[in-house]
Enzyme design. Structure first.
Site, PDB file in Angstrom:
ATOM      1  N   GLU A  31     -28.702  42.892  21.353  1.00 16.55           N
ATOM      2  CA  GLU A  31     -30.482  42.811  21.445  1.00 16.55           C
ATOM      3  C   GLU A  31     -30.254  42.772  22.863  1.00 16.55           C
ATOM      4  OE1 GLU A  31     -31.871  43.822  16.646  1.00 16.55           O
ATOM      5  OE2 GLU A  31     -30.296  42.141  17.814  1.00 16.55           O
ATOM      6  N   ASP A 117     -28.278  42.446  15.017  1.00 13.21           N
ATOM      7  CA  ASP A 117     -28.191  41.573  13.641  1.00 13.21           C
ATOM      8  C   ASP A 117     -28.558  42.380  13.024  1.00 13.21           C
ATOM      9  OD1 ASP A 117     -29.756  39.906  15.644  1.00 13.21           O
ATOM     10  OD2 ASP A 117     -31.402  40.524  15.692  1.00 13.21           O
ATOM     11  N   ASP A 119     -29.628  43.157  10.264  1.00  8.09           N
ATOM     12  CA  ASP A 119     -30.524  43.739   8.747  1.00  8.09           C
ATOM     13  C   ASP A 119     -30.769  44.346   8.977  1.00  8.09           C
ATOM     14  OD1 ASP A 119     -31.867  43.557  11.253  1.00  8.09           O
ATOM     15  OD2 ASP A 119     -33.029  41.637  11.172  1.00  8.09           O
ATOM     16  N   GLU A 121     -33.135  46.612  10.339  1.00  9.36           N
ATOM     17  CA  GLU A 121     -33.833  46.639  12.203  1.00  9.36           C
ATOM     18  C   GLU A 121     -32.882  47.101  13.005  1.00  9.36           C
ATOM     19  OE1 GLU A 121     -37.139  47.954  13.881  1.00  9.36           O
ATOM     20  OE2 GLU A 121     -36.986  47.120  12.052  1.00  9.36           O
ATOM     21  N   TYR A 347     -28.967  32.876  11.849  1.00  5.00           N
ATOM     22  CA  TYR A 347     -30.538  34.217  11.667  1.00  5.00           C
ATOM     23  C   TYR A 347     -31.146  33.325  11.270  1.00  5.00           C
ATOM     24  CZ  TYR A 347     -32.006  39.003  12.551  1.00  5.00           C
ATOM     25  OH  TYR A 347     -32.377  40.012  12.562  1.00  5.00           O
ATOM     26  N   ARG A 349     -33.968  35.169  10.715  1.00  2.00           N
ATOM     27  CA  ARG A 349     -34.833  36.238   9.779  1.00  2.00           C
ATOM     28  C   ARG A 349     -33.493  36.476   8.093  1.00  2.00           C
ATOM     29  NH1 ARG A 349     -36.274  38.077  14.453  1.00  2.00           N
ATOM     30  NH2 ARG A 349     -38.544  38.427  15.750  1.00  2.00           N
ATOM     31  N   HIS A 394     -27.920  37.422   4.177  1.00  2.00           N
ATOM     32  CA  HIS A 394     -27.593  35.909   5.327  1.00  2.00           C
ATOM     33  C   HIS A 394     -27.476  35.377   4.450  1.00  2.00           C
ATOM     34  CE1 HIS A 394     -29.663  39.065   8.096  1.00  2.00           C
ATOM     35  NE2 HIS A 394     -28.460  39.349   8.145  1.00  2.00           N
TER      36      HIS A 394
END
Length: 957
Positions: A31, A117, A119, A121, A347, A349, A394
């Protein structure tokens, strides 16, 4: 793989290496450029690592971005609600060049790794990349939770398929938020004020802040009194056995003495069995106890045990960084993002408190190494609990790697060092033994001279083994709260021991309204109510601050009057959309879609159109239910926003203050008025936008209405005949002349009216025509020096000053502009001009030591107003902050936010001075050129990373 080989020069241009890995060349897309740079170092030849720079594709930002073939509602919403809520995706204008670059790289690749990532998103970004790039080579999903060499190599070796459920869940959220925002926001534009916004989580977060302020407005304080006694044992004391103790009055004749918790919000005592002491009774009781003999009635000892706190997840990290470091949620996530991308932490989040076996082993090794085996429990501690519907698998936030670097080993500085240290301490402490000790309660009794029986109580705590508290102690939202490692030792006394009262004091108290939310406590409240996703709370709080719904006063979040109008409208006409349970249930539904237990399109249809009966075709649980809070929680949004006739714009923006005074939120800000407009008794006054709503009392409203408003006609200029007026402007009070009608205002013949700001010592209701004419006469010619140069006195942006040619000298006071003589001016110019900065002004306020820089923080008065500084970083006070009320925590937070926005300064290391041979000069020039190029690339990467982070953060909720 049968594909034609590209020309050598083409491959050299695109790849960081001229070699290729066995099995072909692989393109890895992450990203952010910062992450790409770190990962590139862990992957050998044959891998090209490039960044998507956040989302490359999204719903259109406006009708102009929608392809021409779409019309009507589809063009407005960016979603085709009539055809299964099909989203219209467009490549962002600022990403087209990057998409072309990725396509070019893909042409020369034999394999594509999507390494965004893990997740919702990140999965969506990977899916959009696949849809836009249309790869003809094998595609693999590469996931990792930390950026270390071992983790990256393991991720390459163990790819997976794209998780379509996560993609569907993110897409459903995105469509839901688009429909909510694009349908409800226009209602606010029409009924409250242009350019407002509504959002599924931001509107509920705003409502929480407004409701707390309503509680403060309705609150009525109660006064209560009690007694505090200092009792002596009569023997010499030491650190382990003090000679005295302080105890508070607990009962009188068996009735418990009232404390703050015994009163309701209206100031009434909750129970008739509780004794409410007023000042007179409290003082009378103290006098009656002057000769009383006291004795210990009971000593109760209990074992004390405290277990370690769980490792950090996103919300607990934000809360603790706020308490300990003064960081806002946004600043915390910005710093954590940098730590993650540079390989220092996992990570950031995450909803989980679980640690991997690798992390547990690393933490336990450091416990033994740093604190000794006595602090290590016999078996590892596990923290399996996650918040309800945790979206990803996570780990908790922890230092990366299979061996934790101590903070000193990282080489980090500033905010990154402080946040890493916080995470490191919390993780290590989570694998340490409990803290143990004893808690003791001593009750002391006696009989007053008037026969009343009284009992005082004191509690203490001793810690015999600190355990995890040696490494880490959690902060508290309440600044007066006692932390876990705080000891209170009491004298070693036994039942029946006589004590003498050294002093008995009478203490008055008043109940306080509920505290306003801080960023940390609002994050905690949203999570406890299961509203929104923890990973988006920082952006939600940023949104309501940026929109003007909330402003900060110290660290407190204060709702604006505008937010009162917005929430009032939403509650009355869109009740379900800001209902806390409704929003939480929507979260449950979205999680069921992510788990494959529910279908996206039917759910969106019910939300938008209402539930349709299969027999009659009519809707049930529709707009009315969505509005008033009854029935199914998925009513029809479309019907609700279509009929706006029932919404009285004036009513939703009006709030009674008292004495027939009403506060109204107008299109240009809040104001108060009494009486009907255009009536003889009509009064109106603007309300400061940074005034906290609970501070608008009837008394203040009367004061505002009594202040003169509008233009003050001072009279006519005897020379020009022009009318001179005084008025209050955006930058303060000023005087100006009214030019005759027909005077050209534009073009080369334009005439500007003479205007001058009032001195600080002047006010609108006392300024005279004479004052105004003197002010407008500036600049004033003071005289001419020996060389014939004219000296003038002028009032400028930074205060009064003298000017002679290009030489300016500051004056001490504005009044000197009219009084300074030529001799005094020449005396000032005779002094050598002060070079550099003027002598530093004394600080306006001292705030203490900054927890990040560990330097003293003060408030100073600067060119652009007051600001906080620690000597390295300066941060201007915001709207709502005042020098008098700013707290140390708020000052530290402003500095933290400023540091997060400012790139760290690069310090070049100086090598020992040596005489270099002349022939090495060319090599030195090449090295310098290389360094310059690298630095330029680093700057570009930083800017792009920030952009990518902002793009991703803003895309959910």
């Amino acid at each position: 793989m049968g594909r034609p080989q590209c020309r050598p020069e083409r491959r050299a241009k695109l790849s960081p290496t001229s070699e290729t890995a066995q099995g072909g060349r692989r393109l890895v897309i992450v990203e952010s450029p910062a992450k790409a740079k770190t990962i590139k170092g862990y992957l050998g030849p044959g891998y090209v690592v490039e960044a998507s720079v956040g989302h490359i594709r999204d719903l259109p930002n406006g009708a102009a971005e929608v392809p021409e073939k779409y019309t009507g509602e589809v063009r407005r919403l960016g979603v085709d609600v009539e055809h299964d809520f099909e989203p219209i995706y467009v490549v962002n204008a600022d990403k087209r060049a990057q998409v072309k670059k990725l396509k070019d790289l893909l042409k020369d690749s034999d394999e594509l790794f999507l390494a965004t990532d893990e997740d919702r998103e990140g999965e969506a970004i990977a899916w959009h990349l696949q849809e836009v790039l249309k790869p003809k080579v094998p595609v693999k999903r590469m996931v990792f939770h930390e950026i270390t060499k071992a983790a990256i190599q393991a991720a390459v070796a163990n790819p997976r398929e794209l998780n379509q459920k996560l993609v569907d869940a993110q897409e459903t959220r995105r469509i839901l938020d688009r429909l909510y925002g694009y349908e409800v926001s226009p209602v606010l534009w029409k009924k409250v004020m242009p350019r407002l916004s509504a959002g599924r989580v931001q509107s509920v977060a705003t409502r929480l802040v407004v409701e707390r302020e309503r509680e403060r407005i309705a609150f009525r304080s109660a006064e209560y009194w009690d007694l505090t006694g200092t009792f002596a044992t009569g023997r010499a004391g030491d650190s382990s056995d003090p000679s005295s103790l302080v105890a508070r009055l607990q009962t009188v004749d068996g009735r418990r003495v009232a404390q703050g918790r015994d009163f309701d919000s209206l100031g009434q005592i909750k129970s008739a069995n509780t004794l409410h002491l007023d000042e007179a009774n409290a003082r009378a009781l103290a006098a009656a106890l002057e000769q009383t003999r006291f004795a210990v009635r009971s000593v109760e000892s209990k074992p004390y045990r405290r277990s370690p706190y769980a490792p950090f997840r996103t919300t607990t990290l934000q809360q603790e960084a706020s308490r300990k470091l003064g960081f806002g949620a946004k600043a915390t996530m910005q710093v954590a993002q940098k730590l993650y991308e540079n390989g220092f932490i996992t990570y950031m989040r995450t909803d989980s408190t679980t640690l991997s076996d690798t992390a547990i082993t690393a933490a336990r090794a450091q416990v033994t190494q740093l604190y000794g085996a006595d602090y290590l429990p016999s078996s590892p501690r596990t923290y399996a609990g996650k918040v309800k519907n945790a979206q990803e698998a996570h780990e908790a936030i922890r230092p990366s790697g299979d061996r934790f670097r101590t903070p000193a080993e990282t080489g980090l500085t500033g905010d990154q060092f402080k946040l890493y240290e916080l995470i490191w301490k919390r993780t290590v402490a989570s694998q340490m033994k409990d803290a143990t000790g004893n808690s003791v309660t001593v009750k002391i009794g006696g009989t007053a001279a008037d026969g009343r029986d009284v009992e005082f109580s004191a509690s203490g705590k001793t810690i015999t083994f600190h355990g995890f508290l040696k490494a880490y102690v959690e902060g508290a939202d309440d600044p007066n709260a006692e932390l876990d490692d705080r000891e209170r030792r009491l004298p070693q006394v036994a039942q029946g021991d006589a004590l003498s009262a050294e002093e008995i004091t009478v203490d008055g108290h008043a109940t306080k309204p509920p505290a306003r939310y801080t960023e940390a406590s609002l994050v905690k409240e949203l999570e406890e109510r299961e509203i929104g996703r923890p990973s988006t709370y920082a952006s939600i709080i940023g949104t309501i601050l940026d929109r003007g719904y909330v402003f900060k006063k110290g660290t407190a979040l204060v709702p604006s009057f505008l937010s009162f109008a917005v929430v009032n409208l939403l509650e009355k006409h869109f009740g379900r959309l800001v209902d806390y349970d409704f929003t939480a249930r929507m979260e449950d539904d979205l999680d069921r879609i992510a788990a494959g237990q529910a279908q996206s399109v039917p759910w969106l249809r019910r939300f938008y159109f209402g539930e349709t009966s299969p027999n009659s075709g009519s809707t049930t649980g529709g707009a009315a239910d969505a509005g008033n809070g009854d029935g199914d929680h998925l009513g029809g949004l479309k019907e609700l926003v279509t009929d706006l006739g029932a919404i009285d714009a004036r009513e939703v923006s009006s709030f009674p203050v008292g004495n027939d005074i009403v506060l109204r939120v107008g299109r240009y800000g809040p104001y108060i008025e009494r009486g009907e407009k255009d009536s003889e008794n009509h009064q109106r006054a603007d309300v400061p936008e940074d005034l906290a709503p609970d501070e608008l009392s009837v008394e203040l409203a009367e004061e505002l209405l009594a202040k003169p408003s509008g233009d003050f006609e001072l009279g006519a200029d005897p020379v020009t005949g022009h009318q001179i007026i005084a008025r209050d402007g955006r930058y303060g009070p000023y005087v100006t002349e009214v030019l005759p009608e027909g005077t050209p205002k534009t073009g080369k013949n334009a005439v500007k009216p003479r205007t001058a700001s009032l001195f600080k010592s002047m006010s609108l209701d006392t300024v005279t025509l004479e004052d105004a004419l003197k002010l407008m006469s500036l600049p004033r010619v003071v005289g001419v020096d020996a060389e014939g140069q004219e000296i003038t006195a002028q009032n400028g942006r930074y205060g009064p000053y003298l000017k002679k040619g290009t030489d300016s000298r500051s004056l001490q006071a504005e009044e000197q502009l009219f009084t300074i003589t030529l001799d005094e001016a020449l005396a000032i110019y005779a002094q050598p001009k002060q070079r550099g900065r003027a002598a530093a002004k004394p600080p306006l306020k001292e705030l203490g030591t900054d927890p990040v820089s560990e330097k003293p923080v003060v408030v100073k008065d600067g060119r652009f107003g007051p600001y906080v500084t620690d000597g390295e970083t300066n941060a201007t006070l915001r709207s709502g902050d005042s020098v008098e009320e700013i707290t140390p925590e708020r000052g530290f937070e402003l500095l933290a936010e400023k540091r997060a926005k400012t790139p760290a300064k690069k310090t070049a290391k100086k090598a020992p001075a040596k005489k270099a041979p002349a022939k090495k000069a060319t090599a030195a020039k090449k090295t310098a050129a290389k360094k310059t190029t690298t630095a330029a690339k680093k700057t570009t990467a930083k800017k792009t990373t920030a952009k990518a982070t902002a793009s991703k953060t803003a895309s959910e909720d």
